[in-house]
Design an enzyme around this catalytic site. Structure first.
Site, short mmCIF file in Angstrom:
data_model
loop_
_atom_site.label_atom_id
_atom_site.label_comp_id
_atom_site.label_asym_id
_atom_site.label_seq_id
_atom_site.Cartn_x
_atom_site.Cartn_y
_atom_site.Cartn_z
N ASP A 100 25.69 80.43 147.17
CA ASP A 100 24.86 79.25 146.95
C ASP A 100 24.25 79.34 145.56
O ASP A 100 23.64 80.36 145.21
CB ASP A 100 23.72 79.20 147.98
CG ASP A 100 24.23 78.77 149.35
OD1 ASP A 100 25.43 78.41 149.45
OD2 ASP A 100 23.44 78.78 150.31
N ASP A 108 32.39 69.47 158.23
CA ASP A 108 31.34 70.05 159.06
C ASP A 108 31.48 69.46 160.45
O ASP A 108 31.40 68.24 160.62
CB ASP A 108 29.95 69.71 158.49
CG ASP A 108 29.68 70.42 157.17
OD1 ASP A 108 30.45 71.34 156.81
OD2 ASP A 108 28.70 70.05 156.49
#
Lengths: 255, 195
Positions: free
Chosen positions: A11, A130
């Site tokens: 990230d 997702d």
């Protein structure tokens, strides 16, 4: 023989890797280049950078990160997060990304998948899906898991493959962060539905979970179990190898 | 050593440039005949489809120069750039290639395509592939192959000064860079002894 892939996911916020904590071997634990080199040396097959910057300067900052990493680390780099247009894709590829990962944008403008694949080649278009299992169905979510769409995961996977997606990155929202294993059922369903490579994400708590996923699909995305040093890329690969999964081991020393 | 990376609008040439720079080459991404003439070696990159690539290459007007240069100095084709070295391809509309090596380009038979990821060549070292077509040529031209779902995939080909790599050496970690270094050293030997 084609190898299964282990892909660390980092990230990135404001040009720094966040959540990367316990890297004792590194001088600067937030530096994307240092962390990328560390994972490359430990046998990572690719790297994914997920831009979680909220500011308006995100674009240039991420381009700088990609460009700095691409000068030092020569394995495939994928960038995801906040990509809004073909121009965004083009500048990321020029900066040194090999692939981009699209999620919300793909759902909102599926035509763009085809345009991107035609212009840049399928090999660089990863569609991130997702999924959340609820009401007896796997639904596709967008906006980082905040918005439920009416799309069913299997239908969507077939559609994006037909539009020219090169790979699927499948994150189970039910399993993500729980470290109790991947959602193997959705991996099975998607494996039967499409021929393009599938990267499993969400739920790995140990190397044996990775084995379970890689017996079904091509690659596994790993985040917290690596960053928290619960295990290493090398260790995961050795366990996979003991289970007869073909893995790549780095034998040529890096400079 | 000066490498001219041919710029004809097909795919990402920047990572090839970065990798060559990392091993100490002086790189120019170019479609300028003067620069190509002056280079020690030529690199033809390429990602995408064969017919469009040949069309784009044709539009640069560089094809006669490239064909001539391949007889005179080291010439490396990477990925689609390797496929373009051959005589023809059946991808989309059957199309003629540069014809620098005898052979043709055909779609692979494997059920699951593209062939994406790390696969082993030579002494069991892995390199990164992304492609659905492969070359069919005399085994004498093939230096290294990979096995994908039981199918033989020519990975490195060579004839005279012309070399092709089906995988992406610039994305194949330290081993990929070492292959580029070997090529660079061969070019340097050619510069000092060849002319």
């Amino acid at each position: 023989m084609l190898k299964r892939r282990i892909i660390p996911c980092l990230d990135v916020k404001d040009g720094r890797v966040v959540k990367g904590i316990e890297f004792v071997a590194l001088r600067d634990i937030g530096d994307p280049v240092e962390i990328a080199k560390y994972y490359d040396a430990s046998g990572a097959d690719e790297l994914v950078f997920l831009d979680i910057t909220a500011s308006t300067e995100r674009r240039q900052t991420m381009l700088d990160v990609v460009s700095a990493v691409a000068r030092k680390v020569f394995i495939p780099l994928t960038v995801g997060g906040g990509i809004r247009s073909l121009e965004d894709i083009s500048s990321l590829l020029k900066a040194g990304a090999d692939k981009v990962s699209l999620n919300t944008l793909a759902v909102e403008s599926p035509d763009l998948i085809k345009q991107a694949a035609d212009r840049f080649g399928s090999q660089c278009i990863v569609i991130a899906i997702d999924v959340k299992f609820e009401d007896d169905e796997y639904f596709v979510y967008t906006y980082g898991g905040k918005h439920r769409t009416e799309l069913r995961a299997v239908d969507w996977a077939k559609q994006v493959a037909a539009l020219g997606a090169g790979e699927l990155l499948v994150t189970s929202m039910n399993q993500d962060g729980r470290q109790s294993g991947y959602d193997l059922r959705i991996l099975d369903l998607l494996r039967d539905a499409v021929d393009i490579p599938i990267i499993a994400s969400g739920g790995a708590g140990n190397a044996n979970h990775v084995v379970d996923a890689l017996e079904k699909v091509d690659a596994a995305l790993l985040a917290s179990i690596l960053h928290d040093r619960k295990t290493t890329v090398e260790e995961v690969k050795h366990v996979c190898s003991e289970h007869n999964l073909p893995m790549r081991f780095v034998t040529t020393p890096t400079d | 050593m000066k490498v001219a990376v041919i710029d004809y609008g097909m795919g990402n040439v920047f990572n090839v440039e970065r990798a060559l720079q990392a091993i100490g080459c002086y790189v120019t991404i170019t479609n300028d005949p003067v620069v190509i003439e002056a280079a020690d070696a030529i690199l033809l990159p390429g990602v995408g489809a064969f017919p469009q690539a040949m069309q784009s290459l044709n539009e640069t007007g560089l094809i006669p120069l490239l064909k001539r240069s391949a007889q005179e100095k080291p010439f490396l084709g990477i990925c689609l750039g390797m496929q373009l070295l051959f005589e023809s391809s059946t991808e989309g509309i059957p199309t003629e290639g540069l014809g620098l090596i005898e052979g043709r380009v055909e779609r692979m038979r494997a059920k699951r395509l593209p062939h994406v990821g790390w696969n082993s060549i030579l002494r069991d070292e892995d390199v990164y592939f992304v492609h659905s077509y492969h070359v069919v040529t005399d085994p004498v031209n093939v230096i290294a192959s990979a096995d994908y779902m039981g199918e033989d995939v020519p990975a490195i080909v060579q004839k005279g000064l012309v070399t092709g790599m089906q995988f992406h050496p610039e994305k194949s970690g330290a081993f990929g860079l070492s292959l580029l270094k070997e090529w660079k050293e061969a070019v340097e030997r050619e510069i000092t002894t060849g002319h």
